[in-house]
Design a protein around this motif. Structure first.
Motif, PDB file in Angstrom:
ATOM      1  N   HIS A   1       0.822  -1.203   0.000  1.00  0.00           N
ATOM      2  CA  HIS A   1       0.000   0.000   0.000  1.00  0.00           C
ATOM      3  C   HIS A   1       0.859   1.257   0.000  1.00  0.00           C
ATOM      4  O   HIS A   1       0.481   2.271  -0.602  1.00  0.00           O
ATOM      5  CB  HIS A   1      -0.961  -0.040   1.182  1.00  0.00           C
TER       6      HIS A   1
ATOM      7  N   TRP B   1     -14.348   5.219   7.849  1.00  0.00           N
ATOM      8  CA  TRP B   1     -13.003   5.606   8.289  1.00  0.00           C
ATOM      9  C   TRP B   1     -13.006   6.004   9.755  1.00  0.00           C
ATOM     10  O   TRP B   1     -13.955   6.616  10.253  1.00  0.00           O
ATOM     11  CB  TRP B   1     -12.492   6.748   7.392  1.00  0.00           C
TER      12      TRP B   1
ATOM     13  N   SER C   1      -9.651  -7.679   4.444  1.00  0.00           N
ATOM     14  CA  SER C   1      -8.792  -6.609   4.939  1.00  0.00           C
ATOM     15  C   SER C   1      -7.516  -7.177   5.530  1.00  0.00           C
ATOM     16  O   SER C   1      -7.451  -8.353   5.907  1.00  0.00           O
ATOM     17  CB  SER C   1      -9.529  -5.773   5.994  1.00  0.00           C
TER      18      SER C   1
ATOM     19  N   LYS D   1      -8.045   9.153   4.897  1.00  0.00           N
ATOM     20  CA  LYS D   1      -8.526   7.799   5.169  1.00  0.00           C
ATOM     21  C   LYS D   1      -7.575   7.043   6.097  1.00  0.00           C
ATOM     22  O   LYS D   1      -8.010   6.319   6.999  1.00  0.00           O
ATOM     23  CB  LYS D   1      -8.671   7.025   3.861  1.00  0.00           C
ATOM     24  N   TYR D   2      -6.281   7.178   5.807  1.00  0.00           N
ATOM     25  CA  TYR D   2      -5.263   6.463   6.583  1.00  0.00           C
ATOM     26  C   TYR D   2      -4.269   7.472   7.123  1.00  0.00           C
ATOM     27  O   TYR D   2      -3.297   7.832   6.462  1.00  0.00           O
ATOM     28  CB  TYR D   2      -4.561   5.415   5.706  1.00  0.00           C
TER      29      TYR D   2
ATOM     30  N   TYR E   1      -8.140  -1.831   4.114  1.00  0.00           N
ATOM     31  CA  TYR E   1      -9.200  -2.513   3.382  1.00  0.00           C
ATOM     32  C   TYR E   1      -8.679  -2.984   2.023  1.00  0.00           C
ATOM     33  O   TYR E   1      -8.410  -2.178   1.131  1.00  0.00           O
ATOM     34  CB  TYR E   1     -10.390  -1.581   3.170  1.00  0.00           C
TER      35      TYR E   1
ATOM     36  N   PHE F   1     -11.920   5.262  -4.460  1.00  0.00           N
ATOM     37  CA  PHE F   1     -10.833   4.450  -3.909  1.00  0.00           C
ATOM     38  C   PHE F   1      -9.515   5.204  -3.751  1.00  0.00           C
ATOM     39  O   PHE F   1      -8.463   4.574  -3.610  1.00  0.00           O
ATOM     40  CB  PHE F   1     -10.606   3.219  -4.787  1.00  0.00           C
TER      41      PHE F   1
ATOM     42  N   GLU G   1      -6.344   4.001  -1.553  1.00  0.00           N
ATOM     43  CA  GLU G   1      -6.594   2.633  -1.086  1.00  0.00           C
ATOM     44  C   GLU G   1      -5.759   1.598  -1.840  1.00  0.00           C
ATOM     45  O   GLU G   1      -6.043   0.392  -1.770  1.00  0.00           O
ATOM     46  CB  GLU G   1      -8.086   2.314  -1.184  1.00  0.00           C
TER      47      GLU G   1
END
Length: 583
Positions: free
Chosen positions: A65, A283, A334, A428-429, A465, A513, A516
């Motif tokens: 990722h 999230w 996930s 998101k992250y 995810y 997305f 992601e």
């Protein structure tokens, strides 16, 4: 409290066929080997934990990722002046000869462990552990299906980065083989996914127990058949220039588009997965206010008024039967992270945390609720500016630090920290934090009662995810060239329906997305990485540690959308492995 990821220590110690390296030719200190292990359902469960453990990699650029985001066109390298490796990856240069070696090694650790399970379960007799022969057979089918899926998934994960891979289909297979062709590699992957879809039991989403959440199931296998089909046919047609509309199988057969569509419609109509009611509830920032109040029940002011004002409520990350959140109907598969410890795995325990949050977090700022990170992966402003403000996913996916909005807790932000700074950060992250009895600590630190390790670098227990139901709908629209799935995703975002077009489908995937780990692979399979239908070669104004400048990335078409095979592996193969083009 969230359990330790996939029983990681037990799962690894149980496997003696877990690597292709000579250093494993040592005495088995735990007295478990192929002859004595894999005899009971408990043995198989422990061995399966070892397969999942291979999802975690130590080298940061081997984290799929991290790598896929840096390679994509919508984020910049970022970081500080010393973060040369991130800048090299972003510019399609190889920062070292073994940048991606851990991804290669863990792929074959996982494959080897899955091979051992497949052979042991296929030959094993488990009737004595069950009341009926039917239950014993169901156990065998489920264990075999999961092992086939995970073997295919390990190869799928690697093949999208490296291209053709050495194929090692059995425990005793020759490990000195060369890299197979793209067609052979993807036939191996597709056959494993097909086997999994045929063997895994059919259950609706709510029937999967909390303790099994995060493991593959029949619906996940079917969805990955679709993902493999789209990537392979797209890559072969648009990058390899060998047009095809089928996904090959090991036996010389193939999977056709109508078959893939049937799998997606089966998921859509029968799995009972569905979209979360609000995209932003996927999230964990939608939970930070509640979690802060759990530790300051008399507090009157939410730490993230933006989420409070919208009434956001986290669905959680433990499926439908989790104890935290309202129940997640959307996430199908996930990567399960937890609160690591530096002492795990010989000092490599940080890999059991979600390092995307740490590395992509806001550089040199510890604010509430957004905590400090290393500042990699700053968001491309041309991408952000092209995104319609009426789409709530824009504010739900990106922190616009330039606003210094107190509703976001970012009024004290200063742009002069770090390189390639656009003032735009992945929401998101990212690290979340709030005050509590121990002071300002991460949300997951308090949520899971962290009692060990360095909090700032180990408290990102947010799952990544792999697969959401939204992708099932968008893949269906893309394959059928119909708008129903696409418009269902748009309706969830409060957007009007539109007619189907491939251009609009691409935009929908980009907005749904972002960050992601899918954008890079979409660009490659569509051929857009070469066509100019991207944000490469687009100048962006940046601040480099206090100095104004501009930045852009030029994709190198000679790489064919692949990363370099680790030179260390090429040397170990005595030249059997050939390097990828452009490297």
């Amino acid at each position: 409290m969230k359990k330790i990821i996939y029983s990681m220590l037990i799962g690894v110690m149980a496997i003696t066929t877990s690597s292709c390296e000579d250093h494993l030719d040592t005495d088995n200190l735990y007295q478990k080997n192929v002859e004595t292990f894999y005899k009971t359902p408990t043995d198989i469960d422990e061995a399966m934990n070892g397969v999942y453990n291979a999802l975690f990699v130590n080298g940061i650029h081997s984290d799929e990722h991290i790598a896929a985001n840096l390679l994509s066109d919508i984020v910049l390298a970022g970081g500080g002046p010393d973060d040369k490796s991130a800048k090299d990856v972003d510019r399609f240069l190889d920062p070292s000869e073994d940048t991606y070696r851990d991804l290669w090694v863990e792929t074959y650790n996982g494959v080897s462990r899955a091979n051992a399970i497949i052979e042991a379960v296929a030959e094993g007799e488990f009737a004595q552990f069950f009341e009926t022969a039917q239950e014993a057979q169901e156990f065998k089918n489920s264990a075999l299906g999961e092992a086939y899926f995970m073997r295919g998934f390990m190869m799928y994960r690697a093949a999208r980065f490296f291209g053709g891979m050495p194929l090692i289909p059995t425990v005793d297979a020759d490990r000195a083989v060369g890299r197979s062709s793209l067609e052979e590699t993807w036939a191996f992957i597709a056959t494993d996914f097909k086997m999994a879809a045929e063997l895994l039991p059919v259950r609706v989403a709510s029937d999967y127990a909390l303790e099994t959440y995060g493991h593959a199931n029949v619906w996940v296998a079917k969805a990955y058949i679709a993902r493999a089909y789209l990537y392979y046919t797209g890559y072969m047609t648009n990058i390899a220039k060998q047009a095809t509309d089928v996904l090959p199988l090991n036996d010389g057969g193939s999977i056709s588009k109508p078959e893939v569509v049937a799998h997606l419609e089966d998921i859509r109509d029968n799995s009972k997965y569905r979209l979360a009611t609000d995209f932003r509830n996927l999230w964990p920032y939608s939970y930070v206010n509640k979690n802060a109040r759990d530790f300051d029940p008399d507090g009157m002011n939410p730490v993230l008024p933006w989420a409070e004002n919208l009434g956001l409520t986290w669905v959680g990350q433990d499926g439908l039967n989790g104890t935290i959140g309202t129940g997640n109907h959307e996430v199908m598969f996930s990567l399960r992270y937890g609160l690591g410890d530096w002492d795990y795995d010989n000092g490599n325990g940080q890999k059991y945390n979600n390092r995307v949050c740490l590395y992509f977090g806001i550089r040199d700022h510890s604010m509430i609720p957004f905590g400090q990170g290393w500042g990699w992966g700053t968001v491309h402003s041309a991408f952000y500016n092209s995104w319609d403000d009426a789409d709530p996913r824009k504010e739900g996916s990106v922190i616009d630090l330039n606003t210094k909005d107190p509703n976001l807790g970012i009024q004290d932000w200063n742009i002069g920290k770090g390189d390639h700074n656009t003032g735009l950060v992945n929401k998101k992250y990212t690290t979340l934090q709030h005050n509590g009895p121990d002071g300002t600590k991460g949300m997951f630190y308090y949520l899971f009662n962290m009692v060990h390790g360095d909090p700032m670098q180990l408290w990102a227990a947010q799952d990544f995810y792999y697969l959401r139901f939204a992708d099932v709908l968008l893949m269906h629209s893309e394959l059928t060239q119909t708008a129903d799935g696409m418009n269902a995703v748009r309706a969830r975002a409060g957007l009007d329906p539109i007619a189907y077009s491939l251009a609009d489908l691409k935009t929908e995937r980009l907005h749904e997305f972002a960050f992601e780990g899918l954008r890079w692979f979409d660009l490659v399979r569509w051929g857009d990485v070469e066509s100019g239908n991207n944000y490469f070669d687009v100048d962006v104004k940046v601040n480099n540690s206090g100095n104004e400048g501009t930045y852009k990335v030029a994709y190198r078409a000679e790489t064919k959308g692949l990363v370099p095979v680790p030179e260390g592996e090429i040397r170990l193969s005595d030249g059997v492995y050939m390097q990828n083009p452009g490297w």
